[in-house]
Design a protein around this motif. Structure first.
Motif, short mmCIF file in Angstrom:
data_model
loop_
_atom_site.label_atom_id
_atom_site.label_comp_id
_atom_site.label_asym_id
_atom_site.label_seq_id
_atom_site.Cartn_x
_atom_site.Cartn_y
_atom_site.Cartn_z
N MET A 250 1.00 -1.18 -0.03
CA MET A 250 -0.06 0.05 -0.21
C MET A 250 1.00 1.18 0.04
SD MET A 250 -2.78 1.34 2.99
CE MET A 250 -3.84 0.21 2.52
N TYR A 251 0.49 2.21 -0.90
CA TYR A 251 1.19 3.55 -0.99
C TYR A 251 0.59 4.48 0.01
CZ TYR A 251 3.52 1.62 -5.02
OH TYR A 251 4.81 0.83 -5.65
N LYS A 252 1.36 5.65 0.35
CA LYS A 252 0.71 6.64 1.15
C LYS A 252 -0.60 7.29 0.67
CE LYS A 252 2.13 11.09 3.04
NZ LYS A 252 3.29 12.12 2.84
N ILE A 253 -0.67 7.43 -0.46
CA ILE A 253 -1.84 8.15 -1.21
C ILE A 253 -3.00 7.01 -1.10
CG2 ILE A 253 -1.42 7.20 -3.71
CD1 ILE A 253 -3.13 10.33 -2.51
N GLU A 254 -2.81 5.58 -1.04
CA GLU A 254 -3.79 4.84 -0.84
C GLU A 254 -4.22 4.73 0.46
OE1 GLU A 254 -3.16 0.89 -3.52
OE2 GLU A 254 -1.40 1.63 -2.59
N LEU A 255 -3.27 4.80 1.41
CA LEU A 255 -3.66 4.79 3.02
C LEU A 255 -4.62 6.26 3.14
CD1 LEU A 255 -3.51 4.00 5.69
CD2 LEU A 255 -1.35 5.28 5.97
N ILE A 256 -4.33 7.35 2.72
CA ILE A 256 -4.93 8.44 2.76
C ILE A 256 -6.40 8.50 2.24
CG2 ILE A 256 -4.89 10.97 1.94
CD1 ILE A 256 -1.84 10.90 2.16
N LYS A 257 -6.37 7.65 1.14
CA LYS A 257 -7.79 7.68 0.60
C LYS A 257 -8.82 6.81 1.53
CE LYS A 257 -6.79 8.52 -4.28
NZ LYS A 257 -6.63 7.71 -5.65
N ARG A 258 -8.08 5.76 2.02
CA ARG A 258 -8.93 4.67 2.60
C ARG A 258 -9.22 5.28 4.23
NH1 ARG A 258 -6.27 -1.36 1.97
NH2 ARG A 258 -6.75 -1.41 -0.37
N VAL A 259 -8.22 6.03 4.70
CA VAL A 259 -8.63 6.68 5.93
C VAL A 259 -9.54 7.84 5.66
CG1 VAL A 259 -7.71 8.05 7.83
CG2 VAL A 259 -6.43 6.06 6.90
N ALA A 260 -9.74 8.48 4.69
CA ALA A 260 -10.57 9.69 4.27
C ALA A 260 -11.85 9.09 4.12
CB ALA A 260 -9.89 10.21 3.08
N LYS A 261 -12.01 7.85 3.56
CA LYS A 261 -13.28 7.35 3.43
C LYS A 261 -13.87 6.64 4.63
CE LYS A 261 -15.56 3.62 0.79
NZ LYS A 261 -15.33 2.50 -0.20
N ASP A 262 -13.09 6.05 5.38
CA ASP A 262 -13.50 5.62 6.93
C ASP A 262 -13.83 6.57 7.70
OD1 ASP A 262 -12.99 2.79 5.80
OD2 ASP A 262 -11.31 2.74 6.90
N THR A 263 -13.30 7.66 7.93
CA THR A 263 -13.64 8.53 8.70
C THR A 263 -14.41 9.68 8.32
OG1 THR A 263 -11.51 10.01 8.14
CG2 THR A 263 -10.99 8.35 9.91
N ARG A 264 -14.67 9.77 6.99
CA ARG A 264 -15.39 10.96 6.40
C ARG A 264 -14.88 12.17 6.37
NH1 ARG A 264 -21.14 8.52 8.26
NH2 ARG A 264 -21.26 6.89 7.02
N LEU A 265 -13.72 12.37 6.36
CA LEU A 265 -12.76 13.69 6.63
C LEU A 265 -11.99 13.56 5.17
CD1 LEU A 265 -10.75 12.81 9.98
CD2 LEU A 265 -12.63 14.62 9.37
N SER A 266 -11.91 15.09 4.82
CA SER A 266 -11.45 15.20 3.45
C SER A 266 -9.90 14.55 3.35
CB SER A 266 -11.25 16.61 3.19
OG SER A 266 -10.11 17.14 3.93
N GLN A 267 -9.43 14.44 2.04
CA GLN A 267 -8.23 13.83 1.75
C GLN A 267 -7.19 14.66 2.16
OE1 GLN A 267 -7.61 11.82 -2.00
NE2 GLN A 267 -9.57 10.97 -1.86
N ARG A 268 -7.38 15.94 2.15
CA ARG A 268 -6.33 16.98 2.45
C ARG A 268 -6.02 16.94 3.91
NH1 ARG A 268 -3.53 21.62 0.34
NH2 ARG A 268 -2.52 22.20 2.31
#
Length: 93
Positions: A1-19
């Motif tokens: 898993m790359y950093k960007i994939e981690l960011i996308k998954r966490v953003a989706k799980d937490t409903r926070l923005s990717q930024r």
């Protein structure tokens, strides 16, 4: 898993923005790096511990010249998996 994939998954799980997630992940990694550079451990209970260790000085042989060269001692980053991580990975076969 790359950093960007981690960011996308966490953003989706937490409903926070990717930024926001990207800023948090980047700050977390920066703080972990700073802590390890000072030879402090970084521990996530159940997940594992990042730590530094010293590789002693040694001698090696140059493939090009066949001469012995001195390799200085150096501090390296290392990771020891926690019990929960080991158990989860073993179970996921």
């Amino acid at each position: 898993m790359y950093k960007i994939e981690l960011i996308k998954r966490v953003a989706k799980d937490t409903r926070l923005s990717q930024r926001i997630v990207s800023d948090v992940v980047t700050a977390t990694l920066r703080e972990m790096t700073l802590s390890l550079s000072k030879a402090n451990n970084v521990t996530f209970p159940g997940f594992g511990t990042f730590y530094t260790r010293i590789r002693p000085a040694s001698q090696a042989r140059s493939f090009a010249t066949k001469k012995r060269i001195d390799v200085p001692a150096m501090r390296l980053a290392a990771f020891r998996a926690g019990a929960l991580l080991k158990k989860t990975v073993r179970r996921s076969r």
